[in-house]
Design a protein around this motif. Structure first.
Motif, short mmCIF file in Angstrom:
data_model
loop_
_atom_site.label_atom_id
_atom_site.label_comp_id
_atom_site.label_asym_id
_atom_site.label_seq_id
_atom_site.Cartn_x
_atom_site.Cartn_y
_atom_site.Cartn_z
N UNK A 25 80.24 182.34 -15.57
CA UNK A 25 79.03 182.48 -16.58
C UNK A 25 78.74 183.81 -16.89
N UNK A 26 77.93 183.93 -17.78
CA UNK A 26 77.34 185.30 -18.12
C UNK A 26 76.38 185.86 -17.14
N UNK A 27 76.24 186.70 -16.60
CA UNK A 27 75.27 187.22 -15.47
C UNK A 27 73.71 187.17 -16.19
N UNK A 28 72.98 186.91 -15.24
CA UNK A 28 71.32 187.14 -15.57
C UNK A 28 71.06 188.36 -16.29
N UNK A 29 70.20 188.24 -17.50
CA UNK A 29 69.77 189.39 -17.91
C UNK A 29 68.11 189.36 -17.92
N UNK A 30 67.55 190.38 -18.03
CA UNK A 30 66.03 190.23 -17.96
C UNK A 30 65.67 191.43 -18.99
N UNK A 31 64.48 191.03 -19.59
CA UNK A 31 63.93 192.19 -20.57
C UNK A 31 63.17 193.24 -19.98
N UNK A 32 62.96 194.40 -20.66
CA UNK A 32 62.17 195.34 -20.39
C UNK A 32 60.71 195.06 -20.14
N UNK A 33 59.86 195.84 -19.49
CA UNK A 33 58.27 195.51 -19.05
C UNK A 33 57.67 195.45 -20.25
N UNK A 79 64.30 187.72 12.35
CA UNK A 79 63.01 187.86 12.34
C UNK A 79 62.63 188.29 10.74
N UNK A 80 61.98 187.68 10.03
CA UNK A 80 61.49 188.06 8.75
C UNK A 80 60.21 188.92 8.91
N UNK A 81 60.51 190.19 8.72
CA UNK A 81 59.36 191.19 8.98
C UNK A 81 58.25 191.68 8.05
N UNK A 82 59.06 191.57 6.60
CA UNK A 82 58.18 191.83 5.30
C UNK A 82 58.80 191.42 3.97
N UNK A 83 57.93 190.91 3.33
CA UNK A 83 58.24 190.66 1.82
C UNK A 83 57.44 191.57 0.87
N UNK A 84 57.95 192.11 -0.11
CA UNK A 84 57.18 193.07 -1.16
C UNK A 84 57.51 192.23 -2.48
N UNK A 85 56.60 191.57 -2.96
CA UNK A 85 57.08 190.99 -4.22
C UNK A 85 56.92 191.86 -5.40
N UNK A 86 57.75 191.35 -6.51
CA UNK A 86 57.94 192.35 -7.66
C UNK A 86 56.66 192.65 -8.24
N UNK A 87 56.42 193.72 -9.03
CA UNK A 87 55.30 194.46 -9.29
C UNK A 87 55.26 194.55 -10.92
N UNK A 88 55.38 195.77 -11.40
CA UNK A 88 55.46 196.10 -12.83
C UNK A 88 56.67 195.70 -13.53
N UNK A 89 57.63 195.88 -12.76
CA UNK A 89 59.10 195.61 -13.22
C UNK A 89 59.40 194.08 -12.94
N UNK A 90 59.33 193.26 -14.03
CA UNK A 90 59.40 191.81 -13.85
C UNK A 90 61.00 191.41 -13.78
N UNK A 91 61.64 192.24 -14.10
CA UNK A 91 63.23 191.96 -14.41
C UNK A 91 64.06 191.41 -13.13
N UNK A 92 65.14 191.14 -13.40
CA UNK A 92 66.03 190.74 -12.13
C UNK A 92 66.10 191.97 -11.13
N UNK A 93 65.90 191.67 -10.02
CA UNK A 93 66.09 192.68 -8.98
C UNK A 93 67.67 192.49 -8.60
N UNK A 94 68.33 194.06 -8.53
CA UNK A 94 69.65 193.73 -8.44
C UNK A 94 70.27 194.77 -7.08
N UNK A 95 70.75 196.03 -7.31
CA UNK A 95 71.17 196.49 -6.03
C UNK A 95 70.35 197.46 -5.23
N UNK A 96 70.70 197.97 -3.97
CA UNK A 96 70.05 198.82 -3.25
C UNK A 96 70.85 200.17 -2.79
N UNK A 97 69.88 201.12 -2.67
CA UNK A 97 70.58 202.34 -2.00
C UNK A 97 69.75 202.73 -1.12
#
Length: 500
Positions: A25-33, A79-97
């Motif tokens: 299937x096509x990967x999910x895409x999201x729009x600009x802010x 143990x789940x230590x923390x969660x930071x919700x999405x903020x001004x960037x509403x699109x799909x969260x992707x990779x980490x570095x």
């Protein structure tokens, strides 16, 4: 809460029917802010499911076979230590570095920088608006690299969607200066054939080589013509990143005709994606090795000459693999774990109908050395907990947990959550810890869950598509030695030699 019921019981009792069966299937895409997403960059619509499926999901939640909607469950050693919700960037969260005390989180609308010096209380230090899926992200020294795999009007961070059939459209790599983490500066852009779905760094003292993976050519796309059986290699001078340029395009699947030499897919191999490039590459610089997950093929190649990599072995799995998605070496460089992204990450494939061998990891031993190395299949691994048909779930991005003498890995499974598993015995992989949320919806299939789950300096960090940035602490005698291992920088697709 902690879910202590036996996952094997959940496997027996939750036998929901799968809607997805071997098509990408096509990967999910999201729009600009902005208030209205650009055409073609809007989020994927939720997929309706039948009334019987909705009833089965509700019954499974009531019986305790799956978590309730948005409920968090995990094994006793996480143990789940923390969660930071999405903020001004509403699109799909992707990779980490990662670099030092910072985590860099990709998002289809740009990227976010976290201060993780206190993992229990991550702090946002910057959010950069620069739309262009998938915004796959890496860092090296003062440079940050961002993939753009959607057709844009230009290479700026103010670009809008534009059809790939237009010659003026742009896709490729963007480079930022992150010497000031609070104020990243856009410094360079390089257009690449078919864009940049993902990328992998091969860092050297003076230069950074970027292996760009892209695919899906089309005769109607001026900048993405078939065949497309290779990767773009960009050379970025550290002291002059504005001079970044493509220096080679090695063909990894040579063949005659417009289709090239990769896996032909259907009808010859039903349910298998035709190879028209690579999805992702992982390099192990200490061994001059790379592993490529290339749609219908898995490859092993030498990167002794980083501008001219050489394929040394190639494998296919035309029975159980649909889409070769990513690769992970073990520390000794005698194994590779390949993932199969059955359903493209937007389908429900962690269920009884799909089974344990599809949408799974494939464990391969590396037999021999150097250019005589061969990939030998040993077994599959898939999370031992069935998910609902309203949850997209399949093998996705993960990393090694550095423990000498052991092969341990943490991995994201979208709405299947996060799994920690042991593949020290290639024939008998086993899960040793997990974390997951209940379905985002019990009425329709909504795309979400962990895109990437990586181990970095004693903690697990996850970028959840919908829920934001999570921090987990793993406490287990099998993994605790990894807490003593520290690295200054981590791009998971550029695997460090943890004990060299």
């Amino acid at each position: 809460m902690i879910l202590l019921n036996d996952p094997r019981t959940r496997r027996r009792r939750l036998g929901v029917a799968a809607a997805a069966a071997g098509l990408l299937s096509a990967l999910l895409t999201a729009g600009p802010a902005v208030a209205t997403p650009d055409p073609g960059d809007g989020p994927a619509a939720s997929e309706k499911v039948s009334g019987s499926v909705r009833a089965e999901v509700r019954d499974a939640i009531a019986d305790g076979d799956i978590p309730g909607q948005d409920e968090i469950v995990h094994s006793a050693n996480i143990e789940h230590l923390a969660n930071i919700p999405k903020d001004v960037l509403p699109g799909t969260n992707s990779d980490l570095a990662f670099q030092g005390k910072y985590a860099f989180a990709g998002n289809y609308d740009g990227f976010r920088v976290f201060d993780i010096s206190n993992p229990k209380k991550p702090r946002t230090v910057a959010q950069v608006l620069c739309p262009g899926s998938q915004n796959d992200i890496s860092v090296s020294g003062d440079l940050l690299f961002l993939s753009t795999d959607s057709s844009r009007s230009d290479d700026s961070c103010n670009s809008t969607s534009q059809p790939a059939t237009e010659k003026s459209s742009w896709e490729g790599m963007k480079v930022f200066d992150i010497s000031d983490k609070r104020n990243p500066k856009y410094v360079a852009a390089v257009e690449t054939a078919c864009g940049s779905h993902t990328h992998t760094l091969v860092p050297e003292r003076r230069n950074v080589y970027v292996y760009v993976s892209s695919y899906a050519p089309n005769a109607a796309y001026p900048d993405c013509q078939p065949p497309h059986d290779g990767i773009s290699i960009i050379k970025v001078p550290r002291n002059a990143p504005e001079k970044a340029a493509v220096v080679s395009f090695p063909v990894l699947f040579p063949g005659e005709g417009p289709d090239g030499g990769g896996n032909p897919g259907a009808p010859a191999n039903p349910g298998v994606t035709k190879t028209t490039g690579c999805h992702d590459i992982t390099v192990l610089p200490s061994e001059d090795l790379a592993a490529g997950a290339c749609m219908g093929d898995g490859i092993l190649f030498s990167i002794k000459d980083p501008e001219h990599p050489k394929v040394v072995d190639r494998v296919q799995d035309n029975v159980n693999f649909s889409f070769w998605h990513s690769a992970t070496f073990n520390q000794k460089a005698n194994k590779v774990v390949f993932t199969d992204e059955l359903g493209g990450g937007v389908a429900a494939t962690c269920n009884a109908q799909t089974g344990q061998n599809r949408g799974a990891d494939g464990i391969y031993d590396i037999v021999g050395r150097g250019e005589k190395s061969k990939l030998v299949f040993r077994n599959y691994f898939k999370i031992p907990r069935h998910q609902a048909d309203t949850e997209n779930c399949v093998a996705h991005n993960g990393s090694l947990i550095p423990v000498k003498g052991k092969d341990l890995m943490v991995q994201a499974w979208y709405q299947g959550g996060i799994s920690v598993w042991d593949f020290t015995d290639s024939d008998r992989p086993k899960e040793i810890a997990y974390f997951e949320r209940g379905p985002l919806s019990t009425a329709s299939l909504v795309t979400g869950g962990s895109w990437s789950a990586y181990y970095y300096n004693g903690y697990i960090y996850s970028n959840d598509i919908a829920k934001g940035f999570d921090v987990l602490k793993l406490s287990d005698r099998r993994t605790d030695p990894a807490k003593r291992v520290r690295v200054g920088e981590l791009n998971v697709q550029t695997q460090p030699d943890y004990f060299g």
